[in-house]
Design a protein around this motif. Structure first.
Motif, PDB file in Angstrom:
ATOM      1  N   LEU A  61      20.767  77.672 -15.037  1.00  0.00           N
ATOM      2  CA  LEU A  61      20.237  77.743 -13.710  1.00  0.00           C
ATOM      3  C   LEU A  61      20.485  79.303 -13.179  1.00  0.00           C
ATOM      4  CD1 LEU A  61      20.986  74.478 -11.979  1.00  0.00           C
ATOM      5  CD2 LEU A  61      18.734  75.306 -12.726  1.00  0.00           C
ATOM      6  N   CYS A  62      21.511  79.837 -13.479  1.00  0.00           N
ATOM      7  CA  CYS A  62      22.071  80.985 -13.108  1.00  0.00           C
ATOM      8  C   CYS A  62      21.292  81.994 -13.752  1.00  0.00           C
ATOM      9  CB  CYS A  62      23.412  81.255 -13.391  1.00  0.00           C
ATOM     10  SG  CYS A  62      24.140  83.085 -12.924  1.00  0.00           S
ATOM     11  N   ALA A  63      20.839  82.151 -15.098  1.00  0.00           N
ATOM     12  CA  ALA A  63      20.048  83.111 -15.845  1.00  0.00           C
ATOM     13  C   ALA A  63      18.634  82.833 -15.347  1.00  0.00           C
ATOM     14  CB  ALA A  63      19.807  82.595 -17.451  1.00  0.00           C
ATOM     15  N   GLY A  83      19.772  94.475  -9.405  1.00  0.00           N
ATOM     16  CA  GLY A  83      18.810  94.888 -10.177  1.00  0.00           C
ATOM     17  C   GLY A  83      19.022  94.891 -11.602  1.00  0.00           C
ATOM     18  N   VAL A  84      18.104  95.286 -12.371  1.00  0.00           N
ATOM     19  CA  VAL A  84      17.953  95.053 -13.881  1.00  0.00           C
ATOM     20  C   VAL A  84      19.514  95.191 -14.476  1.00  0.00           C
ATOM     21  CG1 VAL A  84      17.147  95.645 -15.812  1.00  0.00           C
ATOM     22  CG2 VAL A  84      15.703  95.892 -14.175  1.00  0.00           C
ATOM     23  N   GLN A  85      20.428  96.111 -14.108  1.00  0.00           N
ATOM     24  CA  GLN A  85      21.630  95.971 -14.731  1.00  0.00           C
ATOM     25  C   GLN A  85      22.694  94.820 -14.585  1.00  0.00           C
ATOM     26  OE1 GLN A  85      23.201  99.737 -12.889  1.00  0.00           O
ATOM     27  NE2 GLN A  85      23.056 100.929 -14.894  1.00  0.00           N
ATOM     28  N   GLU A  86      22.489  94.461 -13.281  1.00  0.00           N
ATOM     29  CA  GLU A  86      23.325  93.109 -12.816  1.00  0.00           C
ATOM     30  C   GLU A  86      22.508  91.935 -13.434  1.00  0.00           C
ATOM     31  OE1 GLU A  86      24.158  90.641  -8.745  1.00  0.00           O
ATOM     32  OE2 GLU A  86      22.279  91.742  -8.751  1.00  0.00           O
ATOM     33  N   ALA A  87      21.263  91.928 -13.466  1.00  0.00           N
ATOM     34  CA  ALA A  87      20.778  90.658 -14.228  1.00  0.00           C
ATOM     35  C   ALA A  87      21.065  90.614 -15.749  1.00  0.00           C
ATOM     36  CB  ALA A  87      19.433  90.856 -14.145  1.00  0.00           C
ATOM     37  N   VAL A  88      21.161  91.717 -16.382  1.00  0.00           N
ATOM     38  CA  VAL A  88      21.429  91.973 -17.851  1.00  0.00           C
ATOM     39  C   VAL A  88      22.999  91.549 -18.061  1.00  0.00           C
ATOM     40  CG1 VAL A  88      21.930  93.554 -19.615  1.00  0.00           C
ATOM     41  CG2 VAL A  88      19.862  93.670 -18.320  1.00  0.00           C
ATOM     42  N   LEU A  89      23.900  92.241 -17.327  1.00  0.00           N
ATOM     43  CA  LEU A  89      25.109  91.628 -17.287  1.00  0.00           C
ATOM     44  C   LEU A  89      25.340  90.151 -17.079  1.00  0.00           C
ATOM     45  CD1 LEU A  89      26.877  94.684 -15.555  1.00  0.00           C
ATOM     46  CD2 LEU A  89      27.033  93.888 -18.180  1.00  0.00           C
ATOM     47  N   THR A  90      24.770  89.548 -16.070  1.00  0.00           N
ATOM     48  CA  THR A  90      25.052  88.347 -15.587  1.00  0.00           C
ATOM     49  C   THR A  90      24.369  87.271 -16.763  1.00  0.00           C
ATOM     50  OG1 THR A  90      24.887  88.718 -13.208  1.00  0.00           O
ATOM     51  CG2 THR A  90      24.331  86.427 -14.125  1.00  0.00           C
ATOM     52  N   SER A 135      25.236  83.384 -21.004  1.00  0.00           N
ATOM     53  CA  SER A 135      24.942  83.142 -22.310  1.00  0.00           C
ATOM     54  C   SER A 135      26.561  82.793 -22.905  1.00  0.00           C
ATOM     55  CB  SER A 135      24.258  84.287 -23.076  1.00  0.00           C
ATOM     56  OG  SER A 135      22.949  84.370 -22.258  1.00  0.00           O
ATOM     57  N   LEU A 136      27.351  83.594 -22.774  1.00  0.00           N
ATOM     58  CA  LEU A 136      28.736  83.550 -23.430  1.00  0.00           C
ATOM     59  C   LEU A 136      29.446  82.101 -22.854  1.00  0.00           C
ATOM     60  CD1 LEU A 136      29.863  87.303 -23.734  1.00  0.00           C
ATOM     61  CD2 LEU A 136      29.275  85.668 -25.562  1.00  0.00           C
ATOM     62  N   VAL A 137      29.363  81.960 -21.702  1.00  0.00           N
ATOM     63  CA  VAL A 137      30.016  80.782 -20.848  1.00  0.00           C
ATOM     64  C   VAL A 137      29.303  79.748 -21.589  1.00  0.00           C
ATOM     65  CG1 VAL A 137      30.320  79.829 -18.748  1.00  0.00           C
ATOM     66  CG2 VAL A 137      30.687  82.114 -19.067  1.00  0.00           C
ATOM     67  N   THR A 138      28.130  79.483 -21.390  1.00  0.00           N
ATOM     68  CA  THR A 138      27.413  78.433 -22.387  1.00  0.00           C
ATOM     69  C   THR A 138      27.663  78.279 -23.567  1.00  0.00           C
ATOM     70  OG1 THR A 138      25.245  78.735 -20.926  1.00  0.00           O
ATOM     71  CG2 THR A 138      25.158  77.651 -22.917  1.00  0.00           C
ATOM     72  N   LEU A 139      27.741  79.165 -24.444  1.00  0.00           N
ATOM     73  CA  LEU A 139      28.361  79.166 -25.722  1.00  0.00           C
ATOM     74  C   LEU A 139      29.854  78.582 -25.873  1.00  0.00           C
ATOM     75  CD1 LEU A 139      28.108  79.487 -29.078  1.00  0.00           C
ATOM     76  CD2 LEU A 139      28.709  81.895 -28.537  1.00  0.00           C
ATOM     77  N   GLY A 140      30.537  79.026 -24.939  1.00  0.00           N
ATOM     78  CA  GLY A 140      31.924  78.810 -24.629  1.00  0.00           C
ATOM     79  C   GLY A 140      32.023  77.178 -24.521  1.00  0.00           C
ATOM     80  N   HIS A 141      31.085  76.629 -23.700  1.00  0.00           N
ATOM     81  CA  HIS A 141      31.039  75.160 -23.372  1.00  0.00           C
ATOM     82  C   HIS A 141      30.584  74.387 -24.441  1.00  0.00           C
ATOM     83  CE1 HIS A 141      32.134  74.978 -19.141  1.00  0.00           C
ATOM     84  NE2 HIS A 141      31.392  76.153 -18.805  1.00  0.00           N
ATOM     85  N   ILE A 142      29.637  74.949 -25.192  1.00  0.00           N
ATOM     86  CA  ILE A 142      29.134  74.299 -26.524  1.00  0.00           C
ATOM     87  C   ILE A 142      29.944  74.175 -27.531  1.00  0.00           C
ATOM     88  CG2 ILE A 142      27.344  74.564 -28.441  1.00  0.00           C
ATOM     89  CD1 ILE A 142      25.298  75.773 -26.425  1.00  0.00           C
ATOM     90  N   LEU A 143      30.729  75.165 -27.838  1.00  0.00           N
ATOM     91  CA  LEU A 143      31.955  75.439 -28.733  1.00  0.00           C
ATOM     92  C   LEU A 143      32.933  74.331 -28.480  1.00  0.00           C
ATOM     93  CD1 LEU A 143      32.405  79.188 -29.576  1.00  0.00           C
ATOM     94  CD2 LEU A 143      31.340  77.221 -31.076  1.00  0.00           C
ATOM     95  N   ASN A 144      33.283  74.083 -27.043  1.00  0.00           N
ATOM     96  CA  ASN A 144      34.154  73.291 -26.365  1.00  0.00           C
ATOM     97  C   ASN A 144      33.842  71.730 -26.663  1.00  0.00           C
ATOM     98  OD1 ASN A 144      36.619  73.013 -25.273  1.00  0.00           O
ATOM     99  ND2 ASN A 144      35.796  72.208 -23.614  1.00  0.00           N
ATOM    100  N   LEU A 145      32.449  71.389 -26.409  1.00  0.00           N
ATOM    101  CA  LEU A 145      32.084  70.198 -26.653  1.00  0.00           C
ATOM    102  C   LEU A 145      32.175  69.638 -28.296  1.00  0.00           C
ATOM    103  CD1 LEU A 145      28.826  69.847 -24.291  1.00  0.00           C
ATOM    104  CD2 LEU A 145      30.792  68.532 -24.255  1.00  0.00           C
ATOM    105  N   ARG A 146      31.705  70.779 -29.214  1.00  0.00           N
ATOM    106  CA  ARG A 146      31.698  70.413 -30.686  1.00  0.00           C
ATOM    107  C   ARG A 146      32.954  70.226 -31.149  1.00  0.00           C
ATOM    108  NH1 ARG A 146      26.858  74.488 -32.845  1.00  0.00           N
ATOM    109  NH2 ARG A 146      24.961  73.007 -31.984  1.00  0.00           N
ATOM    110  N   HIS A 147      33.879  71.208 -30.644  1.00  0.00           N
ATOM    111  CA  HIS A 147      35.377  71.066 -31.110  1.00  0.00           C
ATOM    112  C   HIS A 147      35.908  69.767 -30.662  1.00  0.00           C
ATOM    113  CE1 HIS A 147      35.709  74.691 -33.020  1.00  0.00           C
ATOM    114  NE2 HIS A 147      35.675  75.343 -32.138  1.00  0.00           N
ATOM    115  N   THR A 148      35.754  69.447 -29.472  1.00  0.00           N
ATOM    116  CA  THR A 148      36.381  68.145 -28.954  1.00  0.00           C
ATOM    117  C   THR A 148      35.818  66.979 -29.558  1.00  0.00           C
ATOM    118  OG1 THR A 148      36.769  69.316 -26.984  1.00  0.00           O
ATOM    119  CG2 THR A 148      36.674  66.675 -26.827  1.00  0.00           C
TER     120      THR A 148
END
Length: 130
Positions: free
Chosen positions: A22-24, A97-104, A109-122
């Motif tokens: 939703l943030c993206a 603007g664009v810089q903020e959007a790209v960083l966010t 994306s990295l936070v999502t990947l962290g949650h996915i890895l966490n689910l898979r490891h658990t």
């Protein structure tokens, strides 16, 4: 009771994934709407939305990923998610603007990947445990 706690943590991971998406979407839609129509910038780009979003992301990641790391003893989900939260925090330091959007978007994306890895490891799909 143990499976109930895992269920809560898994729900928090899933909530983190949903909120990241939703943030993206918010970032991309804000740029498109404000650029194309020229309206909504005062509330779509409000720094408060981004600050509150980062606080919510920090809380959910701290509980879900921290809890998962304690359980499965894998640091990768934690490190990936913390890198993402760092990018999200960095996005607050640049002009809207664009810089903020790209960083966010990199951050969520990295936070999502962290949650996915966490689910898979658990749940043992990557860790070899049941």
């Amino acid at each position: 009771m143990h499976s109930g706690l895992l269920s809560i943590r898994a729900r928090l991971d899933r909530a983190g994934i949903l909120l990241s998406a939703l943030c993206a979407l918010h970032c991309l839609a804000s740029i498109v709407v404000v650029s194309a129509i020229g309206i909504g910038g005062q509330w779509l780009f409000s720094p408060d939305i981004h600050r509150y979003g980062l606080v919510i992301a920090l809380l959910i990641a701290a509980v879900a990923i921290g809890w998962g790391a304690l359980r499965h003893r894998r640091m990768a989900p934690f490190v990936v998610a913390m890198m993402g939260l760092t990018f999200m925090g960095g996005a607050l330091a640049v002009p809207h603007g664009v810089q903020e959007a790209v960083l966010t978007i990199i951050g969520v994306s990295l936070v999502t990947l962290g949650h996915i890895l966490n689910l898979r490891h658990t749940h043992g799909t990557l860790s070899g445990r049941a």
